[in-house]
Design an enzyme around this catalytic site. Sequence first.
Site, PDB file in Angstrom:
ATOM      1  N   ASP A 139       0.835  -1.202   0.000  1.00  0.00           N
ATOM      2  CA  ASP A 139       0.000   0.000   0.000  1.00  0.00           C
ATOM      3  C   ASP A 139       0.871   1.255   0.000  1.00  0.00           C
ATOM      4  OD1 ASP A 139      -2.296   1.447  -0.029  1.00  0.00           O
ATOM      5  OD2 ASP A 139      -2.747   1.200   2.097  1.00  0.00           O
TER       6      ASP A 139
ATOM      7  N   GLU B   2      -4.817   4.802  -6.206  1.00  0.00           N
ATOM      8  CA  GLU B   2      -5.694   5.356  -5.168  1.00  0.00           C
ATOM      9  C   GLU B   2      -5.913   6.850  -5.375  1.00  0.00           C
ATOM     10  OE1 GLU B   2      -4.890   3.005  -1.150  1.00  0.00           O
ATOM     11  OE2 GLU B   2      -3.071   4.020  -1.841  1.00  0.00           O
TER      12      GLU B   2
END
Length: 664
Positions: free
Chosen positions: A547, A604
Amino acid sequence: MSWFQAESGDPDVARAQYQLIQRQTPFLYLMSLAGGWALVATHWSVAPLGVTLVLPSLITAFALFRIATLRRRQKETPSFEGILKWQKHAMVLSVVSPGLLSIWALSLFPYGGPYLQLQVVFTIAVVNLVVLFCLIHFRKVAIINAFCANSLYFLYFLINGEPIFTYFALYGICASIGAFFILNNHYRDFIRLVHSSRDLRNQAVELERRQDETQKLSDLNYHIANYDHLTGLPNRRCFLAELETRFKATRDQNASVSLCVFDLGGLRAINSIYGVKTGDDILSEVVRRLRSRLSAETFAARLAGDEFALLSPSGSPDLARPSALFEDLFEEACQLPESSVRLNFFAGIAITDMALTSATELLERAVYAMQEAKQNRNNPIVVFGHRHLEHMGFQTRITQALQAADIEREFSVAFQPIVDVNSNRITGVECLARWTSPLLGQVPPGDFITVAERSGMINKLTLVLLGKALVAARDWPLDLKVSFNLSASNLSSRGFVREFLKLLKDHAFDPVRLNCEVTETSVMWDFAEANRAIAILKNAGIRLSLDDFGTGYSSLSHVHQLPLDCIKVDRSFVQGIKPDTIGYGIVKSLLAMSREMGISCVVEGVETEEELAVLRSLGTSEVQGYLFSKPVGAPELEALLNGKASLGGQSGARPASATKALTA
């Protein structure tokens, strides 16, 4: 014979004898001269001038010369070999001196009447006793002297047929022998005293040696307890003592002190890749630079593995411009076995004020500022201010509320869709933590997750949130992937990994559908334990995503070390993305790298149609962001999945923090 051997064989006895004889011999000569000149006075009118003047004058000159020589020698003690030479010289004199005195005194015997003759005998006897007493600590010389003197005048009277004086001489010999045996007891006491003094001296030396060893051991223990063995800097214990001392001093002097706490970004990664030895070498190099740049008034310490502290009076040039100090400190790259690297840093600075009540509060402020610097990488130096004080108070309230919270009832999970931009279909959801506290209301995840990690509650909280997510996922399509975030504490706990897998089994959830998201920071926090935990999860069939990719301190160097299935590009590269922006090139490179590695890539933070258009042109397939959906509850997600609600164009202001359920 032992009397004659013991004295020269013991250096301590020989030195004591030398010192005593040097002090007593002048008295011996003076007593002898007094007796001799008394004979001169009584025989002046009856004896020849050569006997009463010439011989006494020569003897007197010799005695005075000896007295002067002895006075010079009293200032120093020769070596043991020198004392042995002196003993031989003294034995010669013990024969010559009494012989000369006795011969001269007996030469006066024929020139007087009975009274003068009695004076001669009396003087010889008294002088012999004086000599015996003065030389009793040197038995060898005393015996030779007494033997020579007594033998001479005994033989003289015996040969001259003087029975009365022969008797006197014989009695004098017996008296000398008796006196010798009496004084010999004092000699033995003298020897015992010398030996006792030596023993006491040796004991004192041994005691001093042991005290020195004890002091050295104490100093060594103090150094081990208070200084870092690798860098030589004071350790945390020593630093806390110095901080307390300086804090009290500032209170007494109405002054202030500045505290800077900083750590090195990337050191744990270097240890993992190149080994601890390389990491230690870099630490030593950083400390060498630090010492060369700091003034004497700044106290530097190593608090932990890669964490340091600087303590300096406010206004000191070292911390007056901290940016200049750190730029100078890290401007030059550190050498690695195959390349070089420029370390980064995160620093927090706190300055004493009247609101502070303890040194511990000052340290807490500096550490808090450093933690904010880590979260905001654009500003690696943060000075603690009023805003931070208010936020610390808020975090204290969060800590208290979290410790008293009913986790099962107060915490919930929100879900944000991950969308395939080509089909506009939801391919997965990311689980995000939410907390509604009866005391504080809605608490942002970025606030309570940090507190949960620091308080040790993160593992329990993670398992509760996972359970809620699994319950919600029962009715979802079987091909829908579920992403769940794991923290550094989760990855470093073996018990947590077992509980995590057991929870999946209890809910009959297929591990293949689960995608565990980790940040590079959480992996590098304890690389060995994180790798072990990741290996267990992968063996169970769980997918792994990295992430916030691109924000770590060495992402590209570590991405190949992890068994990744997906990388998630951080939203900071997406905001305002255009072909002429830096983010455009970074996203393009990351998409190409993911294709070459054969793994998926999720972008994202997509919030506008313009951003989506640019990402489409780059070949992006999966995105996540407010353009499609904000995080929603399970019912809202059900509506999206069933087509009862549409993706994209949703209204509503974006929350202040979109932090995930669990972040590093």
